[in-house]
Scaffold this active site. Structure first.
Site, PDB file in Angstrom:
ATOM      1  N   GLU A 198      30.812  11.191 -20.224  1.00  0.00           N
ATOM      2  CA  GLU A 198      29.541  10.675 -20.741  1.00  0.00           C
ATOM      3  C   GLU A 198      28.423  11.718 -20.766  1.00  0.00           C
ATOM      4  O   GLU A 198      27.442  11.622 -20.007  1.00  0.00           O
ATOM      5  CB  GLU A 198      29.103   9.456 -19.906  1.00  0.00           C
ATOM      6  CG  GLU A 198      30.085   8.301 -19.984  1.00  0.00           C
ATOM      7  CD  GLU A 198      29.716   7.137 -19.054  1.00  0.00           C
ATOM      8  OE1 GLU A 198      28.892   7.333 -18.148  1.00  0.00           O
ATOM      9  OE2 GLU A 198      30.258   6.043 -19.237  1.00  0.00           O
TER      10      GLU A 198
ATOM     11  N   HIS B 284      32.312  14.773 -13.633  1.00  0.00           N
ATOM     12  CA  HIS B 284      31.723  13.424 -13.664  1.00  0.00           C
ATOM     13  C   HIS B 284      30.472  13.479 -12.777  1.00  0.00           C
ATOM     14  O   HIS B 284      30.384  12.803 -11.764  1.00  0.00           O
ATOM     15  CB  HIS B 284      32.751  12.392 -13.186  1.00  0.00           C
ATOM     16  CG  HIS B 284      32.411  10.964 -13.496  1.00  0.00           C
ATOM     17  ND1 HIS B 284      33.294  10.092 -14.098  1.00  0.00           N
ATOM     18  CD2 HIS B 284      31.291  10.225 -13.272  1.00  0.00           C
ATOM     19  CE1 HIS B 284      32.744   8.893 -14.218  1.00  0.00           C
ATOM     20  NE2 HIS B 284      31.517   8.944 -13.718  1.00  0.00           N
TER      21      HIS B 284
ATOM     22  N   TYR C 111      30.528  -0.709 -22.380  1.00  0.00           N
ATOM     23  CA  TYR C 111      30.047  -1.750 -21.467  1.00  0.00           C
ATOM     24  C   TYR C 111      29.280  -2.847 -22.201  1.00  0.00           C
ATOM     25  O   TYR C 111      29.444  -4.025 -21.913  1.00  0.00           O
ATOM     26  CB  TYR C 111      29.144  -1.142 -20.372  1.00  0.00           C
ATOM     27  CG  TYR C 111      29.933  -0.339 -19.367  1.00  0.00           C
ATOM     28  CD1 TYR C 111      30.517  -0.955 -18.271  1.00  0.00           C
ATOM     29  CD2 TYR C 111      30.151   1.024 -19.544  1.00  0.00           C
ATOM     30  CE1 TYR C 111      31.290  -0.236 -17.358  1.00  0.00           C
ATOM     31  CE2 TYR C 111      30.919   1.752 -18.641  1.00  0.00           C
ATOM     32  CZ  TYR C 111      31.482   1.110 -17.549  1.00  0.00           C
ATOM     33  OH  TYR C 111      32.245   1.806 -16.654  1.00  0.00           O
TER      34      TYR C 111
HETATM   35  O1  IFM Z   1      29.610   3.887 -12.591  1.00  0.00           O
HETATM   36  C1  IFM Z   1      29.419   4.367 -13.883  1.00  0.00           C
HETATM   37  C2  IFM Z   1      30.329   5.539 -14.164  1.00  0.00           C
HETATM   38  O2  IFM Z   1      30.167   6.563 -13.232  1.00  0.00           O
HETATM   39  C3  IFM Z   1      30.062   6.101 -15.532  1.00  0.00           C
HETATM   40  N1  IFM Z   1      30.097   5.060 -16.536  1.00  0.00           N
HETATM   41  C4  IFM Z   1      29.342   3.855 -16.291  1.00  0.00           C
HETATM   42  C5  IFM Z   1      29.677   3.291 -14.923  1.00  0.00           C
HETATM   43  C6  IFM Z   1      28.877   2.012 -14.659  1.00  0.00           C
HETATM   44  O3  IFM Z   1      27.514   2.271 -14.691  1.00  0.00           O
END
Ligand code: IFM
Length: 467
Positions: A166, A121, A301
């Protein structure tokens, strides 16, 4: 009001990542990460902060687990910091790093919470970046070795494994737009980076299956549905273009073993590729990348609304007033969540899906009564859970949901000002305070259901975990 019950056995969790919460960057032999280095350069982090202490989770994890227990969670998604395991990226294992994750995993299991670790991550060892990082194909071997070391130690008690979080963000925010570490702005490099991340994922899948008992392996992708601002052919093409670069570029190789032809053509037209023979793709790579998976982790999101502007550029536009955006300037659009889920199910049919992140950044102060009344976050979570429920009713095989995030944390280039947590964290004292959304989520988890009214969470109960 009606109560929407989730399937029996549905997994409720929260999520975090190592660099965002652990702190302790110099403790027990951890090496430097690209985010330590990136944050040390003035101007890279908007509030001038650093991840050195973050939420001090490295030292406070027992308290955090107690809070997860109080929430009633079935599962907790976290990530492993590569620089704790291999401070130099490869070579000598730092067993103190593995010991930490063993303690964390054992603590979770003792609390009845299933660990869902993510191997990467975003906190790459800086030493690997010095060799070219994800742009250098040799990183794929280093990643496979790292995956082996971690799963060999923890694979006897952890069975759900995520390879990457991601890939779009790693490739594009880090190497095309330059907002994230390592801060490069090179679209051609970003394509090689994307490929090497996906290749490392594919290389790690059989390693994890070999080392971890009953392993279930998946990858986490962020999905952002694209909508045209108008019905014009230009705006529709802008939406197609965004979807190709953001979503399909990362999903098609994993689930179809190919890059999307229209998005390849877009990159040739933009001069980021010279032909569809991509120089970084070698024979056999796409077969490795598309190794069958047990699940897809999906992060949602918001949506993007796309148009072609007066200068002929494809741009994302805001179509709602400021007050309907979260503190990230992201539109609250639960219908987009439903659309993402239906699209992913129809186009890729992953055998199962976990929602590995979903949440909203809103900053609320602690009130005189000691409570944090983060009503907008509750509304956001409720509406998204209702959309998720609808998707499940329509046959999308979603088996779990992880709220982002367990606690406020280091939101990358935006520092500590964007607050996604169910728990607030005082960065001076490290005190954690359950927000009203934590109380609300606790009710949802206990009922395995979400209701569609604006009722408030159970109030007035102590947030202290029971002994
Ligand atoms: O905080 C991040 C996370 O590390 C990865 N996905 C999106 C989140 C919000 O921006």
């Amino acid at each position: 009001m009606s109560n929407h019950l989730f399937p029996e056995g549905f997994i409720w969790g929260t999520a975090t990542s190592s660099q965002q919460i652990e702190g302790a960057v110099n403790q027990d032999g951890r090496g430097e990460s690209i985010w330590d280095r990136f944050a040390s350069k003035p101007g890279n982090i908007s509030d001038g902060s650093r991840p050195d202490v973050a939420c001090d989770h490295y030292n406070r994890w027992p308290e955090d687990i107690q809070q997860m227990q109080w929430l009633g969670l079935d599962a907790y998604r976290f990530s492993i910091a590569w620089p704790r395991i291999f401070p130099q990226g490869r070579g000598q294992v730092n067993s103190a790093g593995l010991d930490f994750y063993e303690r964390l995993v054992d603590g979770l299991l003792a609390a009845g919470i299933e660990p869902y670790p993510t191997l990467y991550h975003w906190d790459l060892p800086q030493r690997l970046q010095d060799e070219g990082g994800w742009a250098n194909r040799s990183i794929v071997n280093a990643y496979a070795d790292y995956a082996e070391a971690v799963t060999r130690r923890l694979g006897d008690r952890v069975s759900r494994w995520v390879t990457h979080n991601e890939p779009w963000c790693i490739a594009c925010l880090g190497h095309e737009e330059g907002h994230h570490a390592p801060g490069h702005k090179d679209p051609a490099e970003a394509l090689a980076v994307a490929h090497h991340i996906l290749l490392s994922h594919g290389r790690a899948v059989p390693v994890i299956r070999r080392e971890a008992k009953n392993a279930e392996v998946g990858i986490v992708q962020i999905h952002c549905p694209a909508y045209p601002a108008t019905n014009s052919a230009d705006d529709q093409d802008a939406a197609r273009w965004f979807d190709g670069g953001f979503n399909r570029w990362f999903m098609d190789p994993v689930f179809k073993g190919s890059y999307p032809a229209d998005a390849v053509a877009d990159r040739i037209a933009a001069g980021h590729l010279s032909s569809s023979e991509m120089p970084f793709v070698q024979d056999g790579d796409l077969g490795i990348i598309s190794a069958p998976l047990d699940f897809l982790g999906l992060n949602y999101y918001s949506r993007n609304v796309m148009k072609v502007d007066e200068n002929g550029r494809r741009v994302a536009v805001k179509v709602v007033p400021r007050e309907e955006l979260t503190d990230m300037d992201w539109e609250v659009y639960p219908e987009g969540f439903l659309r993402s889920l239906m699209t992913v199910h129809q186009d890729y049919s992953p055998p199962k899906i976990y929602i590995t992140e979903n949440g909203a950044a809103y900053d609320y102060p602690i009130g005189a009564n000691g409570r944090i009344a983060d009503t907008k976050r509750i509304t956001y979570l409720r509406e998204h859970l209702l959309a998720l429920h609808q998707a499940i009713q329509s046959g999308v095989p979603v088996q779990g949901y992880f709220a982002w995030s367990q606690m406020d944390n280091f939101e990358w280039a935006l520092g500590y000002e964007k607050k996604f947590g169910l728990y607030a964290v005082d960065t001076e004292t490290q005190n954690r305070t359950a927000k009203d959304s934590a109380y609300w989520y606790r009710d949802v988890v206990a009922a395995n259901a979400v209701d569609d009214s604006d009722s408030s969470p159970s109030q007035g109960e102590s947030c202290e975990p029971e002994a």
